[in-house]
Design a protein around this motif. Sequence first.
Motif, mmCIF file in Angstrom:
data_model
loop_
_atom_site.group_PDB
_atom_site.id
_atom_site.type_symbol
_atom_site.label_atom_id
_atom_site.label_comp_id
_atom_site.label_asym_id
_atom_site.label_seq_id
_atom_site.Cartn_x
_atom_site.Cartn_y
_atom_site.Cartn_z
ATOM 1 N N LYS A 266 22.699 56.792 -3.334
ATOM 2 C CA LYS A 266 23.246 55.807 -4.263
ATOM 3 C C LYS A 266 24.749 55.669 -4.033
ATOM 4 O O LYS A 266 25.427 56.616 -3.637
ATOM 5 C CB LYS A 266 22.984 56.224 -5.710
ATOM 6 C CG LYS A 266 21.503 56.337 -6.066
ATOM 7 C CD LYS A 266 20.790 54.996 -5.932
ATOM 8 C CE LYS A 266 19.322 55.103 -6.314
ATOM 9 N NZ LYS A 266 18.594 53.825 -6.068
ATOM 10 N N LYS A 267 25.266 54.500 -4.300
ATOM 11 C CA LYS A 267 26.680 54.205 -4.050
ATOM 12 C C LYS A 267 27.603 55.256 -4.637
ATOM 13 O O LYS A 267 28.512 55.760 -3.956
ATOM 14 C CB LYS A 267 27.042 52.825 -4.607
ATOM 15 C CG LYS A 267 28.534 52.516 -4.498
ATOM 16 C CD LYS A 267 28.913 51.233 -5.222
ATOM 17 C CE LYS A 267 30.433 51.048 -5.245
ATOM 18 N NZ LYS A 267 30.830 49.822 -5.983
ATOM 19 N N GLU A 268 27.414 55.615 -5.907
ATOM 20 C CA GLU A 268 28.313 56.553 -6.566
ATOM 21 C C GLU A 268 28.302 57.907 -5.880
ATOM 22 O O GLU A 268 29.359 58.512 -5.641
ATOM 23 C CB GLU A 268 27.934 56.711 -8.040
ATOM 24 C CG GLU A 268 28.865 57.656 -8.794
ATOM 25 C CD GLU A 268 28.491 57.800 -10.260
ATOM 26 O OE1 GLU A 268 29.193 58.554 -10.964
ATOM 27 O OE2 GLU A 268 27.502 57.181 -10.704
ATOM 28 N N ARG A 269 27.111 58.409 -5.539
ATOM 29 C CA ARG A 269 27.011 59.724 -4.891
ATOM 30 C C ARG A 269 27.603 59.685 -3.485
ATOM 31 O O ARG A 269 28.320 60.606 -3.080
ATOM 32 C CB ARG A 269 25.545 60.174 -4.842
ATOM 33 C CG ARG A 269 25.300 61.455 -4.058
ATOM 34 C CD ARG A 269 26.049 62.656 -4.624
ATOM 35 N NE ARG A 269 25.758 63.868 -3.842
ATOM 36 C CZ ARG A 269 26.442 65.012 -3.949
ATOM 37 N NH1 ARG A 269 27.464 65.097 -4.796
ATOM 38 N NH2 ARG A 269 26.113 66.049 -3.215
ATOM 39 N N VAL A 270 27.311 58.629 -2.728
ATOM 40 C CA VAL A 270 27.859 58.528 -1.372
ATOM 41 C C VAL A 270 29.383 58.466 -1.430
ATOM 42 O O VAL A 270 30.072 59.133 -0.649
ATOM 43 C CB VAL A 270 27.281 57.304 -0.629
ATOM 44 C CG1 VAL A 270 27.953 57.146 0.737
ATOM 45 C CG2 VAL A 270 25.766 57.446 -0.460
ATOM 46 N N PHE A 271 29.923 57.700 -2.367
ATOM 47 C CA PHE A 271 31.390 57.630 -2.520
ATOM 48 C C PHE A 271 31.952 59.011 -2.867
ATOM 49 O O PHE A 271 32.973 59.432 -2.298
ATOM 50 C CB PHE A 271 31.770 56.632 -3.614
ATOM 51 C CG PHE A 271 33.243 56.655 -3.945
ATOM 52 C CD1 PHE A 271 34.157 55.985 -3.136
ATOM 53 C CD2 PHE A 271 33.714 57.360 -5.037
ATOM 54 C CE1 PHE A 271 35.523 56.021 -3.422
ATOM 55 C CE2 PHE A 271 35.075 57.410 -5.340
ATOM 56 C CZ PHE A 271 35.981 56.730 -4.520
ATOM 57 N N ASP A 272 31.306 59.719 -3.798
ATOM 58 C CA ASP A 272 31.788 61.044 -4.192
ATOM 59 C C ASP A 272 31.822 61.995 -2.990
ATOM 60 O O ASP A 272 32.764 62.777 -2.829
ATOM 61 C CB ASP A 272 30.891 61.641 -5.286
ATOM 62 C CG ASP A 272 31.118 61.008 -6.648
ATOM 63 O OD1 ASP A 272 32.173 60.381 -6.849
ATOM 64 O OD2 ASP A 272 30.223 61.149 -7.513
ATOM 65 N N GLU B 52 23.620 50.375 -0.870
ATOM 66 C CA GLU B 52 24.290 51.574 -1.395
ATOM 67 C C GLU B 52 25.403 52.127 -0.490
ATOM 68 O O GLU B 52 26.491 52.423 -0.964
ATOM 69 C CB GLU B 52 23.245 52.685 -1.632
ATOM 70 C CG GLU B 52 22.031 52.271 -2.450
ATOM 71 C CD GLU B 52 22.345 51.932 -3.906
ATOM 72 O OE1 GLU B 52 23.454 52.252 -4.382
ATOM 73 O OE2 GLU B 52 21.465 51.330 -4.562
ATOM 74 N N ILE B 53 25.117 52.263 0.798
ATOM 75 C CA ILE B 53 26.056 52.965 1.680
ATOM 76 C C ILE B 53 27.281 52.118 2.005
ATOM 77 O O ILE B 53 28.425 52.589 1.896
ATOM 78 C CB ILE B 53 25.346 53.431 2.964
ATOM 79 C CG1 ILE B 53 24.197 54.401 2.616
ATOM 80 C CG2 ILE B 53 26.342 54.120 3.907
ATOM 81 C CD1 ILE B 53 23.357 54.828 3.810
ATOM 82 N N ALA C 95 29.679 51.885 -0.876
ATOM 83 C CA ALA C 95 30.403 53.146 -1.051
ATOM 84 C C ALA C 95 31.538 53.274 -0.038
ATOM 85 O O ALA C 95 32.650 53.719 -0.374
ATOM 86 C CB ALA C 95 29.444 54.325 -0.907
ATOM 87 N N ALA D 167 34.345 51.022 -1.084
ATOM 88 C CA ALA D 167 35.080 51.596 -2.217
ATOM 89 C C ALA D 167 36.036 52.682 -1.743
ATOM 90 O O ALA D 167 37.174 52.793 -2.231
ATOM 91 C CB ALA D 167 34.103 52.155 -3.245
ATOM 92 N N ALA D 168 35.587 53.477 -0.769
ATOM 93 C CA ALA D 168 36.448 54.538 -0.232
ATOM 94 C C ALA D 168 37.627 53.946 0.536
ATOM 95 O O ALA D 168 38.765 54.423 0.429
ATOM 96 C CB ALA D 168 35.626 55.458 0.669
#
Length: 342
Positions: free
Chosen positions: A180-186, A227-228, A231, A234-235
Amino acid sequence: MKKVIGITMGDPAGIGPEISIKAFQNQSLYEKCNPLLIGDKSVIESYLERFPEIDLKVNAVSAPEEALYERGTMDVMDLASVEASTLQIGEVSKEAGNAAYHYVEKVIELALEGKVDATVTNPLNKEALNLAGHHFAGHTEIYGELTNTSKFSMMLADGDLRVVHVSTHVSLRQACDLVKKERVFDVIKIAHNACVSLGIENPRIAVAGLNPHCGENGLFGTEEIDEIIPAIEAAESVGMNVFGPLPADTVFSKARGGMYDIVVVMYHDQGHIPLKLLGFVFDKEENKWKEVSGVNITLGLPIIRTSVDHGTAFDQAGKMTASELSLENAIDYAVKLANNVD
């Protein structure tokens, strides 16, 4: 001032005790740090009795400040969790699993209290751990819970090849659902911070795709599109140097060649296979492992944790033939990370 490194003994029925003895015999260890083993004195002494050629004394302590940190002496914080005379070497047992858990619990406590500067873990057995009533998938999850950390990830490293995982100890079906986007970004952020802590300025972060050919524009799956890629964008928007998504069948060769400093992978085996292919060398003629290198590091914690990148190897336990190389690699990484904290 040399850093105090707390090293757990691992499952006492596995190879943890013997590779610890081998590592403590290495005189260069004391040039790097002040090592302290968290485990059971009786287990270590049983090995020294069985292998009298080992020139090492045991100094049992109840606190890090009591340790001698001298060559030729193995300082052991004795938890008296298991008795060597009743321990079945090379077998799964709840007694050994319980002991291994308490070593980890203690070293985390010491690190949170600032009594050790970093922690290094020897292997534990997940079946034994759960038989003892400690229902965790492994070290990473224990550290997450006992440090009250929700955003953490596993990094594997062998030399300059580093991988960090979006998911680890879940089924492959679950792993796909966790992209998921949030987890990949984290995880991208965790990877960035890890490289910086290792002294790498403006790290180059590669992100592997989940699907073959990164989904081929949606033909083989849409996780990259949905998703990826968001992310990664965003990074990039907050200044991180990110590349991808990149096909998993080529990204590791590029990273090993120096194109990237770290690779964000989507699931357990996607990261573990290339690292272990590089670091684990089997000697066909002698029918044994010639070399077992690599380090497992938990990122995102308030304390430093590194680990060997192999299991308890019950089939080898008790023979003093297991390689200590991965443990020495883990100690080196722990010292480097601890020194960079300053």
